[in-house]
Write a protein that holds these residues in place. Structure first.
Motif, mmCIF file in Angstrom:
data_model
loop_
_atom_site.group_PDB
_atom_site.id
_atom_site.type_symbol
_atom_site.label_atom_id
_atom_site.label_comp_id
_atom_site.label_asym_id
_atom_site.label_seq_id
_atom_site.Cartn_x
_atom_site.Cartn_y
_atom_site.Cartn_z
ATOM 1 N N MET A 1 0.830 -1.179 0.000
ATOM 2 C CA MET A 1 0.000 0.000 0.000
ATOM 3 C C MET A 1 0.872 1.238 0.000
ATOM 4 O O MET A 1 2.038 1.187 0.303
ATOM 5 C CB MET A 1 -0.902 0.007 1.222
ATOM 6 N N GLY A 2 0.244 2.354 -0.292
ATOM 7 C CA GLY A 2 0.958 3.627 -0.347
ATOM 8 C C GLY A 2 0.767 4.433 0.931
ATOM 9 O O GLY A 2 0.231 3.974 1.925
ATOM 10 N N THR A 3 1.248 5.624 0.869
ATOM 11 C CA THR A 3 1.106 6.539 2.006
ATOM 12 C C THR A 3 -0.227 7.281 1.912
ATOM 13 O O THR A 3 -0.667 7.646 0.826
ATOM 14 C CB THR A 3 2.207 7.613 1.960
ATOM 15 N N VAL A 4 -0.812 7.508 3.044
ATOM 16 C CA VAL A 4 -2.071 8.253 3.093
ATOM 17 C C VAL A 4 -1.737 9.724 3.313
ATOM 18 O O VAL A 4 -1.065 10.084 4.265
ATOM 19 C CB VAL A 4 -2.981 7.735 4.231
ATOM 20 N N THR A 5 -2.206 10.558 2.409
ATOM 21 C CA THR A 5 -1.980 11.996 2.525
ATOM 22 C C THR A 5 -3.222 12.635 3.137
ATOM 23 O O THR A 5 -4.321 12.505 2.588
ATOM 24 C CB THR A 5 -1.721 12.626 1.142
ATOM 25 N N PRO A 6 -3.052 13.326 4.267
ATOM 26 C CA PRO A 6 -4.242 13.932 4.886
ATOM 27 C C PRO A 6 -4.749 15.118 4.060
ATOM 28 O O PRO A 6 -3.987 15.789 3.365
ATOM 29 C CB PRO A 6 -3.728 14.404 6.255
ATOM 30 N N LEU A 7 -6.052 15.340 4.145
ATOM 31 C CA LEU A 7 -6.641 16.494 3.480
ATOM 32 C C LEU A 7 -6.177 17.774 4.181
ATOM 33 O O LEU A 7 -6.011 17.784 5.399
ATOM 34 C CB LEU A 7 -8.164 16.418 3.522
ATOM 35 N N PRO A 8 -5.996 18.845 3.441
ATOM 36 C CA PRO A 8 -5.567 20.084 4.086
ATOM 37 C C PRO A 8 -6.662 20.623 5.008
ATOM 38 O O PRO A 8 -7.827 20.708 4.628
ATOM 39 C CB PRO A 8 -5.314 21.042 2.923
ATOM 40 N N LEU A 9 -6.278 20.965 6.218
ATOM 41 C CA LEU A 9 -7.214 21.517 7.182
ATOM 42 C C LEU A 9 -6.928 23.001 7.358
ATOM 43 O O LEU A 9 -5.860 23.482 7.020
ATOM 44 C CB LEU A 9 -7.088 20.802 8.527
ATOM 45 N N GLY A 10 -7.881 23.704 7.896
ATOM 46 C CA GLY A 10 -7.672 25.118 8.172
ATOM 47 C C GLY A 10 -8.244 26.048 7.119
ATOM 48 O O GLY A 10 -8.331 27.238 7.336
ATOM 49 N N ARG A 11 -8.624 25.532 5.973
ATOM 50 C CA ARG A 11 -9.239 26.389 4.959
ATOM 51 C C ARG A 11 -10.682 26.652 5.363
ATOM 52 O O ARG A 11 -11.464 25.730 5.556
ATOM 53 C CB ARG A 11 -9.212 25.709 3.603
ATOM 54 N N PRO A 12 -11.059 27.916 5.511
ATOM 55 C CA PRO A 12 -12.424 28.200 5.969
ATOM 56 C C PRO A 12 -13.453 27.812 4.915
ATOM 57 O O PRO A 12 -13.206 27.877 3.722
ATOM 58 C CB PRO A 12 -12.417 29.714 6.194
ATOM 59 N N GLY A 13 -14.603 27.412 5.398
ATOM 60 C CA GLY A 13 -15.682 27.044 4.493
ATOM 61 C C GLY A 13 -16.443 28.257 4.021
ATOM 62 O O GLY A 13 -16.155 29.394 4.370
ATOM 63 N N GLN A 14 -17.417 28.013 3.229
ATOM 64 C CA GLN A 14 -18.270 29.065 2.681
ATOM 65 C C GLN A 14 -19.177 29.614 3.780
ATOM 66 O O GLN A 14 -19.732 28.877 4.560
ATOM 67 C CB GLN A 14 -19.094 28.457 1.561
ATOM 68 N N VAL A 15 -19.337 30.920 3.826
ATOM 69 C CA VAL A 15 -20.214 31.564 4.798
ATOM 70 C C VAL A 15 -21.638 31.526 4.269
ATOM 71 O O VAL A 15 -21.873 31.778 3.087
ATOM 72 C CB VAL A 15 -19.785 33.029 5.050
#
Length: 112
Positions: A1-15
């Motif tokens: 298996m490969g490496t799991v890349t986490p999703l980027p966190l900290g990007r604000p969502g839509q208001v």
């Protein structure tokens, strides 16, 4: 298996507007339409603001814009009422007092 890349966190969502906020805004819009003052509306949802714009006619600038900017929550308040020329008429932490100038205008329209 490969490496799991986490999703980027900290990007604000839509208001966006919460259901009670949108309900209050649309209630005011409906009463202004019934009084014959407003004819159309538009909503815009960005990363930093949610905007409800009310128009007298569809082909012009909005008469009022109701803006929700959560980044200003701890400063002047996240709610703002902006007129056709872009001037901020009222700013506050709660929606009710910010809508008060439009509510007063509606009272004058009904009395006439």
């Amino acid at each position: 298996m490969g490496t799991v890349t986490p999703l980027p966190l900290g990007r604000p969502g839509q208001v966006g507007f919460e259901r009670p906020e949108l309900s209050r805004i649309l209630d005011l819009y409906g009463r202004m339409v019934a009084a014959g003052h407003w004819r159309d509306y538009a909503m815009s949802f960005d990363l930093d603001a949610a905007i409800f714009a009310a128009f007298r006619r569809a082909a012009e600038r909005p008469e009022f814009r109701i803006e929700k900017r959560p980044a200003l929550r701890n400063r002047q308040g996240m709610w703002a009422l902006v007129n056709e020329s872009g001037m901020i008429l009222k700013r506050g932490h709660e929606l009710g007092p910010v809508l008060a100038p439009v509510e007063r205008r509606l009272m004058k329209l009904v009395e006439e």
